[in-house]
Motif scaffolding. Structure first.
Motif, PDB file in Angstrom:
ATOM      1  N   GLY A 123      -6.736   6.309   7.159  1.00  0.00           N
ATOM      2  CA  GLY A 123      -7.740   5.408   6.605  1.00  0.00           C
ATOM      3  C   GLY A 123      -8.094   4.315   7.592  1.00  0.00           C
ATOM      4  N   PHE A 124      -7.061   3.819   8.283  1.00  0.00           N
ATOM      5  CA  PHE A 124      -7.270   2.763   9.274  1.00  0.00           C
ATOM      6  C   PHE A 124      -8.192   3.256  10.388  1.00  0.00           C
ATOM      7  N   ASP A 165     -10.152   5.985  10.373  1.00  0.00           N
ATOM      8  CA  ASP A 165     -11.402   6.593   9.931  1.00  0.00           C
ATOM      9  C   ASP A 165     -12.539   5.578   9.843  1.00  0.00           C
ATOM     10  N   ARG A 173     -15.539   7.484  11.745  1.00  0.00           N
ATOM     11  CA  ARG A 173     -16.669   8.053  11.015  1.00  0.00           C
ATOM     12  C   ARG A 173     -18.007   7.589  11.581  1.00  0.00           C
ATOM     13  N   ILE A 181      -6.827   0.221  -1.008  1.00  0.00           N
ATOM     14  CA  ILE A 181      -6.447   0.927   0.218  1.00  0.00           C
ATOM     15  C   ILE A 181      -7.699   1.332   0.973  1.00  0.00           C
ATOM     16  N   PRO A 182      -8.135   0.515   1.915  1.00  0.00           N
ATOM     17  CA  PRO A 182      -9.366   0.822   2.630  1.00  0.00           C
ATOM     18  C   PRO A 182      -9.233   2.105   3.437  1.00  0.00           C
ATOM     19  N   GLY A 183     -10.306   2.871   3.442  1.00  0.00           N
ATOM     20  CA  GLY A 183     -10.336   4.058   4.306  1.00  0.00           C
ATOM     21  C   GLY A 183      -9.723   5.299   3.685  1.00  0.00           C
ATOM     22  N   VAL A 184      -9.050   5.161   2.532  1.00  0.00           N
ATOM     23  CA  VAL A 184      -8.476   6.337   1.877  1.00  0.00           C
ATOM     24  C   VAL A 184      -9.337   6.644   0.654  1.00  0.00           C
ATOM     25  N   LEU A 222      -1.523   8.838   5.554  1.00  0.00           N
ATOM     26  CA  LEU A 222      -2.762   8.548   4.821  1.00  0.00           C
ATOM     27  C   LEU A 222      -3.306   7.176   5.191  1.00  0.00           C
ATOM     28  N   VAL A 226      -9.804   3.843  -2.266  1.00  0.00           N
ATOM     29  CA  VAL A 226      -8.948   3.562  -3.415  1.00  0.00           C
ATOM     30  C   VAL A 226      -9.032   2.080  -3.808  1.00  0.00           C
ATOM     31  N   GLU A 279       0.834  -1.200   0.000  1.00  0.00           N
ATOM     32  CA  GLU A 279       0.000   0.000   0.000  1.00  0.00           C
ATOM     33  C   GLU A 279       0.874   1.258   0.000  1.00  0.00           C
TER      34      GLU A 279
END
Lengths: 381, 264
Positions: free
Chosen positions: A338-339, A341, A345, B98-101, A334, B150, A317
């Motif tokens: 993402g991890f 979030d 959320r 890419i989870p979460g992005v 980033l 993504v 990644e």
């Protein structure tokens, strides 16, 4: 331990849990022992708060009748965090909800107080009621917060509960959440904590007759010498209930993250559908992650899935992002964002003002320029 | 488009590379000028994908000998992100989820990194959204994919379209497309190939890595190279690909026996 815990044992009427106990074997209570041995005043979380339509204070009769019921239903009475809080007998903040209420925020801020700061909250949703509640635990000093939150969800009621713990590097957070769900009720719990020297979170849910929906999302972030421990327990006492549980952890520095997720599906709980996933990220060689699912399934007609992963940031990644011109450090942030979030959320909208993501990841997390002053990273101030 | 006087964009000389101390590339030589489309073909394991990853700077590969010049810089000295910023693009065979992005945010950050390198102003959210909506047309992509994480949950074809969308936004000088045709049905293949054709121009170059003639029916190469045992065994024009389609790779082993691998 540096300090003494005798005063805590006196309050709880029970010895401080030893690491010889399975439920406490990874949890170092040194930070708790260092707290100044006195009780501090807990500010009223309702002071200055106008209760939204549909939410009202419970009468003292109602509190007397209902307090302890969710604890009892969850077999929580003998848990040390409960014994400690009950030994102090803090004033009870009792709230009843009927109909579709507007969102509410309760802030339990221990501030810079020294010593032990206790809160006790009782929340009762009537049949068909709905509420979005954000419960914030804060500290900015050398203190320990103890909170018991009891929730009774009537048939068909819906509670979206956010629990945000923003700590201090000298502070401890001890929270016990006991929820009793009637059939047809929905609990969507999202919790996030960071910055505490020690945090122990014990969410417990019982679907008293099954046929309810429980969703749990949690994130704990530890750095330096911190320890965060989540011990969750969900029990289905009737058929047709669902659980969707995701626990995430990020461990950096020499910190320790603990997760123990118990799910109990007795014979009466046929056609239960439960899934539990634990995903942890190790950001340093010295950090430790202990994660354990604990499934007790007696019923035979059920679907229960569980999984656990512990990993570092994924190299493929990172490379993908770098191959698009994104610098390695920014790519890492980033991915971390993402991890986190995925859990964050799910917090109630009111959580945005606390900027949990920026607090977790540090000020330079923002990918886009932000006109506001960035929040300071927790534990590094 | 072959112009012998066009500037050289990429010059690979005697490139050797290994992964886990296992040599994969054994002396690759390749010169690519502006305007050219090159195709690299070869059997599985011949080193095609490794070549693309080494050029993009994948950390798992170690260059043990040789050089790669990109315009006037030594490409091998640069971090992967610097290579991308100066205009090298790798279209992945297996685009990473890419989870979460958010895809939109990822595309914007990447585009701005490239724009900054070229001395252009960074685009704010609104300006970028205008740009990305225009570029979506290149690959006929549904704007809904911008809101997703993504590549997460994208089909094989959607992932490859997303790669070409990135290419359309980053406007690379040299695009290396690693088996962009794999896993595509014929409609998706046409869309992706049309995207590549739209983006190719007299000042840029494209290196296609592929197994199949069917991509080269849609994107006409100026040069075709056959890789085997980590080097380029034979080069020719587009007719070489047609010949491979007829004869297969059986001749490769005989040819390899005549041209032993040089040790650096």
């Amino acid at each position: 331990m540096a300090g003494s815990t005798a005063w805590l044992e006196g309050l709880a009427g029970a010895p401080v849990p030893s690491r010889r106990l399975e439920d406490w074997r990874f949890t170092d209570l040194t930070a708790l022992a260092a707290i100044h041995p006195k009780l501090a005043m807990a500010p009223d979380p309702l002071a200055g708060v106008t209760l939204p339509a549909g939410v009202s204070r419970l009468s003292s009769e109602a509190v007397e009748a209902l307090l302890g019921r969710a604890l009892h239903a969850n077999h929580s009475e003998q848990h040390w965090l409960v014994q400690l809080n009950q030994g102090i007998q803090p004033a009870v903040v009792g709230l009843g909800v009927s109909g579709a209420a507007q969102p509410l925020e309760l802030i339990c801020d221990a501030g810079e107080a020294e010593g032990l700061v206790p809160w006790r909250i009782l929340l009762v949703l009537e049949e068909g009621a709905s509420l979005e509640l954000l419960q914030v635990q804060r500290s900015s000093g050398a203190n320990a917060t103890t909170v018991i939150t009891e929730v009774l969800l009537g048939a068909g009621s819906e509670l979206r509960l956010g629990s945000l713990g923003l700590g201090d590097r000298q502070a401890c957070l001890l929270t016990h959440l006991a929820v009793e769900q009637a059939p047809g009720s929905t609990l969507a719990l999202t919790s996030a904590s960071a910055g505490w020297a020690l945090s122990r979170f014990e969410p417990r849910v019982v679907q008293s007759h099954g046929a309810a929906h429980t969703q749990m999302r949690s994130l704990q972030w530890v750095d330096d010498q911190q320890c965060a421990d989540t011990h969750s327990a969900i029990r289905f006492d009737g058929p047709g209930g669902t659980l969707d549980q995701l626990h995430k952890a990020v461990a950096d520095g020499a910190a320790r993250s603990v997760f123990n997720g118990a799910i109990s599906v007795p014979r009466a709980a046929q056609q239960t559908e439960a899934s539990q996933l634990s995903r942890s990220l190790l950001l340093s060689d010295r950090a430790r992650i202990d994660t354990k699912p604990q499934l007790e399934i007696v019923a035979d007609d059920v679907r229960c899935a569980h999984g656990a992963t512990v990993s570092r940031l994924q190299q493929d990644e990172l490379f993908y992002l770098q191959s698009r011109g994104i610098a390695a450090a920014q790519a890492s942030r980033l991915l971390l964002r993402g991890f986190c979030d995925e859990v964050l959320r799910g917090l109630p909208a009111a959580a945005a003002t606390w900027r949990p993501l920026e607090r977790l990841l540090g000020a330079d997390t923002q990918l886009s320029p932000d006109p506001e002053q960035p929040a300071a990273p927790l534990g590094k101030v | 488009m072959i112009r012998p006087d066009a500037p050289i964009l990429l010059e690979i000389q005697g490139l050797h590379a290994s992964v886990d101390e296992q040599p994969i590339l054994n002396g690759v030589n390749l010169t690519i000028r502006a305007g050219e489309i090159h195709a690299v073909m070869g059997r599985n394991g011949s080193g095609k994908s490794t070549l693309s990853k080494v050029l993009a700077g994948h950390p798992a590969y170690t260059v043990t000998a040789g050089s790669v010049r990109y315009q006037d810089v030594n490409l091998l000295e640069l971090e992967p992100e610097q290579r991308a910023r100066i205009g090298l693009f790798l279209g992945f065979q297996y685009p990473v989820e890419i989870p979460g992005v958010s895809n939109l945010e990822f595309l914007r950050v990447a585009t701005n990194a490239r724009r900054q390198e070229r001395g252009d102003d960074e685009l704010d959210t609104f300006a970028f959204e205008d740009l990305v909506r225009e570029r979506l047309n290149v690959v006929q992509m549904d704007p809904a994919f911008l809101e997703r994480s993504v590549n997460q949950g994208f089909s094989g074809g959607e992932k490859k379209r997303n790669e070409i969308l990135q290419m359309a936004l980053l406007e690379p000088l040299v695009a290396i497309l690693d088996e962009t045709d794999s896993g595509l049905d014929i409609d998706a293949l046409r869309i992706v190939a049309s995207g590549v054709n739209q983006l190719a121009g007299p000042h840029t170059a494209t290196l296609l890595i592929t197994h199949y003639q069917r991509l080269l029916d849609l994107i006409t190469p100026d040069f075709v190279h056959v890789m085997a045992a980590g080097r380029i065994l034979r080069s020719g024009g587009k007719e070489l690909a047609l010949e491979l389609e007829r004869t297969g790779y059986d001749w490769v082993d005989a040819e390899l026996a005549r041209q032993p691998v040089e040790v650096p």
